[in-house]
Design an enzyme around this catalytic site. Structure first.
Site, PDB file in Angstrom:
ATOM      1  N   ASP A  93       0.849  -1.197   0.000  1.00  0.00           N
ATOM      2  CA  ASP A  93       0.000   0.000   0.000  1.00  0.00           C
ATOM      3  C   ASP A  93       0.888   1.252   0.000  1.00  0.00           C
ATOM      4  OD1 ASP A  93      -2.394   1.406   0.236  1.00  0.00           O
ATOM      5  OD2 ASP A  93      -2.432   1.296   2.425  1.00  0.00           O
ATOM      6  N   ASP A 115       2.918   4.906  -5.559  1.00  0.00           N
ATOM      7  CA  ASP A 115       2.146   6.125  -5.379  1.00  0.00           C
ATOM      8  C   ASP A 115       2.986   7.356  -5.749  1.00  0.00           C
ATOM      9  OD1 ASP A 115       0.601   8.226  -4.638  1.00  0.00           O
ATOM     10  OD2 ASP A 115       0.242   7.578  -2.579  1.00  0.00           O
ATOM     11  N   HIS A 189      -7.847  10.067   3.678  1.00  0.00           N
ATOM     12  CA  HIS A 189      -7.230   9.111   4.605  1.00  0.00           C
ATOM     13  C   HIS A 189      -7.444   9.481   6.075  1.00  0.00           C
ATOM     14  CE1 HIS A 189      -4.655   7.909   1.073  1.00  0.00           C
ATOM     15  NE2 HIS A 189      -5.000   6.738   1.569  1.00  0.00           N
ATOM     16  N   HIS A 225      -9.169   4.775  -2.247  1.00  0.00           N
ATOM     17  CA  HIS A 225      -8.479   4.841  -0.952  1.00  0.00           C
ATOM     18  C   HIS A 225      -9.340   5.659   0.001  1.00  0.00           C
ATOM     19  CE1 HIS A 225      -4.237   3.464  -1.829  1.00  0.00           C
ATOM     20  NE2 HIS A 225      -4.834   3.360  -3.002  1.00  0.00           N
ATOM     21  N   SER A 228     -12.820   4.578   4.765  1.00  0.00           N
ATOM     22  CA  SER A 228     -13.434   4.230   6.055  1.00  0.00           C
ATOM     23  C   SER A 228     -14.658   5.110   6.296  1.00  0.00           C
ATOM     24  CB  SER A 228     -12.418   4.418   7.197  1.00  0.00           C
ATOM     25  OG  SER A 228     -11.594   3.275   7.290  1.00  0.00           O
ATOM     26  N   SER A 271      -8.707   2.680   8.739  1.00  0.00           N
ATOM     27  CA  SER A 271      -9.049   3.413   9.973  1.00  0.00           C
ATOM     28  C   SER A 271     -10.210   2.786  10.743  1.00  0.00           C
ATOM     29  CB  SER A 271      -9.391   4.865   9.638  1.00  0.00           C
ATOM     30  OG  SER A 271      -8.271   5.506   9.081  1.00  0.00           O
TER      31      SER A 271
HETATM   32  P1  13P Z   1      -8.873   4.899   5.606  1.00  0.00           P
HETATM   33  O1  13P Z   1      -7.943   5.721   6.436  1.00  0.00           O
HETATM   34  O2  13P Z   1     -10.099   5.679   5.217  1.00  0.00           O
HETATM   35  O3  13P Z   1      -9.219   3.602   6.243  1.00  0.00           O
HETATM   36  O4  13P Z   1      -8.114   4.565   4.221  1.00  0.00           O
HETATM   37  C1  13P Z   1      -7.184   3.522   4.170  1.00  0.00           C
HETATM   38  C2  13P Z   1      -6.382   3.533   2.901  1.00  0.00           C
HETATM   39  O5  13P Z   1      -6.673   4.195   1.930  1.00  0.00           O
HETATM   40  C3  13P Z   1      -5.197   2.656   2.856  1.00  0.00           C
HETATM   41  O6  13P Z   1      -4.469   2.846   1.686  1.00  0.00           O
HETATM   42  O1  G3H Z   2      -3.373   4.898   3.659  1.00  0.00           O
HETATM   43  C1  G3H Z   2      -2.649   4.540   4.578  1.00  0.00           C
HETATM   44  C2  G3H Z   2      -2.974   3.358   5.409  1.00  0.00           C
HETATM   45  O2  G3H Z   2      -4.040   3.616   6.272  1.00  0.00           O
HETATM   46  C3  G3H Z   2      -1.749   2.870   6.113  1.00  0.00           C
HETATM   47  O3  G3H Z   2      -1.425   3.667   7.191  1.00  0.00           O
HETATM   48  O4  G3H Z   2       0.951   4.201   6.736  1.00  0.00           O
HETATM   49  O5  G3H Z   2      -0.013   4.428   9.049  1.00  0.00           O
HETATM   50  O6  G3H Z   2       0.383   2.172   8.060  1.00  0.00           O
HETATM   51  P1  G3H Z   2       0.073   3.627   7.792  1.00  0.00           P
HETATM   52 ZN    ZN Z   3      -4.517   4.844   0.913  1.00  0.00          ZN
END
Ligand code: 13P
Ligand code: G3H
Ligand code: ZN
Length: 323
Positions: A93, A115, A189, A225, A228, A271
Site C-alpha cells: 500500500d 504512489d 485518509h 483509498h 473508512s 481506519s
Molecule cells: P482509511 O484511512 O479511510 O481507512 O483509508 C485507508 C487507505 O486508503 C489505505 O491505503
Molecule cells: O493509507 C494509509 C494506510 O491507512 C496505512 O497507514 O501508513 O499508518 O500504516 P500507515
Molecule cells: Zn490509501
C-alpha cells in the site's frame, strides 16, 4: 527471491476482472499484526469473499518482512483449514519508491502500489512505468494513483485534496501499462477526514468524476483509498471508555456501495479497523482494570474486527459469496 505463487497467493488481475463483471469490489484491509490478520481471514472465509491483505511501508517496517511473508503463507493455509480456500493477494500500500516495490516483489508480494500522486505528472508516469516493467516480469500487478487525497498516510500528509483530472487518465494508463488506478473523488485518509460538527453530513463523493473516468477508460479497474466510514457508535464507545476523539465523520457506506457497483474494483479500509480494535481494548481496560493477559483484550479486539470486516464485505463491498 520468493515468488508469491510459492506462498499460495494470487495477483489482482482475475479478482478485478470478476469484480468488474459482477458489480462488486474486492476488500483491501490493512494489517500489521496477528490479530488483524486472523480477523481478516476469518471474516473473508466466513463470507466466502476474495481479499487483499494490504501492507503499508510503515506496517512492513513494524511487522518485519520475513515474518510478514510467513504470515501471508499462513493466511492461505488457515483459510484452507477453515474449509474454504479463498483467493488472497498480498499488496504493498502506498509504495513510495522503485526499490521498495522491488523488494516487496522479491519477498512474496503479488501486487504493489506505486504512489507517485504527489509528483508532477510526467515524473509520476516515469516512476510508475519503471515499476510496471519490473513487476510484470513476475506477473505482479501494479496500482498507481492520479489526484491527491487529503489526510495522512505514513509520513506523507496532505492538507488539501486535488481531484483526479479525467482528461489525464487515458494517457496515463496507456503510457504506464499499469493494471489499476486509484483516483481522488472526495475520499480522504485517516479517522479525521472532514471538519464537521456532530450530525453534519460531509460533502458527497464526486460521482461525476468517476463516471467521466469510466467513460474514458471503459472496463479499467479503479481503486478507492480513504474509504473508512468512521462509525459514530465506535467513536462514541472509544470516548465512553476513556478515549478522547474529536467529532468526526467518514464516507457513508451507501456511497461506497454505489461506487463498488461501478468500475471501482478495490476499496481500501484501515481506519475503521483501528477504531474497532481500540474501542474493544478500551472497554476491557475500563471494565477490568486488573486484567493484564494480552489475550483477554486482544481476543475481544479480534472478535470486534472480524464482525466489522464481515459487515463491510456484505454491506459495502458486496464481495460475499464471490470467492
Ligand atoms: P482509511 O484511512 O479511510 O481507512 O483509508 C485507508 C487507505 O486508503 C489505505 O491505503
Ligand atoms: O493509507 C494509509 C494506510 O491507512 C496505512 O497507514 O501508513 O499508518 O500504516 P500507515
Ligand atoms: Zn490509501
Amino acid at each position: 527471491m520468493v515468488h508469491y505463487e510459492e506462498l499460495g497467493l494470487v495477483n489482482t488481475r482475475d479478482l478485478f476482472k470478476k469484480a468488474m463483471r459482477g458489480g462488486y469490489a474486492i476488500p483491501a484491509f490493512n494489517f500489521n499484526n496477528m490479530e488483524q490478520l486472523q480477523a481478516i481471514v476469518a471474516a473473508s472465509v466466513e463470507t466466502k469473499s476474495p481479499v487483499i491483505l494490504q501492507v503499508s511501508k510503515g506496517a512492513r517496517q513494524y511487522a518485519n518482512q520475513t515474518l510478514l511473508q510467513y504470515m501471508a503463507k499462513g493466511a492461505v493455509e488457515v483459510a484452507r483449514e477453515m474449509g474454504y480456500a479463498i483467493p488472497i493477494a498480498l499488496h504493498l500500500d502506498h509504495g513510495d519508491s522503485f526499490d521498495l516495490a522491488k523488494s516487496c516483489i522479491e519477498t512474496g508480494f503479488s501486487s504493489v502500489m506505486i504512489d507517485g500522486s504527489h509528483l508532477p505528472y510526467e515524473e509520476n508516469i516515469k516512476l510508475t512505468k519503471r515499476v510496471v516493467e519490473f513487476s510484470h516480469k513476475y506477473n505482479v500487478t501494479v496500482e498507481a494513483e492520479l489526484g491527491v487525497l487529503a489526510g495522512v498516510e505514513d509520513d506523507v500528509s496532505s492538507q488539501q485534496s486535488h481531484y483526479t483530472k479525467p482528461e489525464e487518465v487515458e494517457d496515463f494508463v496507456k503510457r504506464t501499462g499499469v493494471d489499476s488506478l486509484a483516483i481522488s473523488i472526495g475520499t480522504s485518509h485517516g479517522a479525521f477526514k472532514f471538519k464537521v460538527k456532530r450530525g453534519e453530513t460531509p460533502p458527497p463523493l464526486r460521482f461525476d468524476i468517476l463516471e467521466e473516468v469510466e467513460r474514458r477508460i471503459p472496463g479499467f479497474p479503479i481503486v478507492l483509498h480513504g474509504a473508512s466510514s468512521i462509525p459514530q457508535n465506535i467513536v462514541d464507545e472509544i470516548n465512553k471508555y476513556g478515549g478522547k476523539l474529536d467529532d468526526t465523520a467518514g464516507i457513508s457506506e451507501d456511497q461506497l456501495r454505489r461506487a463498488a457497483k461501478s468500475a471501482v474494483c478495490k476499496i481500501n479500509i484501515d481506519s475503521d479497523g483501528r477504531l474497532a480494535m481500540t474501542a474493544a481494548i478500551r472497554k476491557v481496560f475500563y471494565e477490568k482494570p486488573d486484567e493484564f493477559d494480552p489475550r483477554k483484550y486482544l481476543g475481544p479486539a479480534r472478535d470486534a474486527l472480524r464482525e466489522l470486516y464481515k459487515q463491510k464485505i456484505i454491506n459495502v463491498l458486496g464481495s460475499d459469496g464471490k470467492a
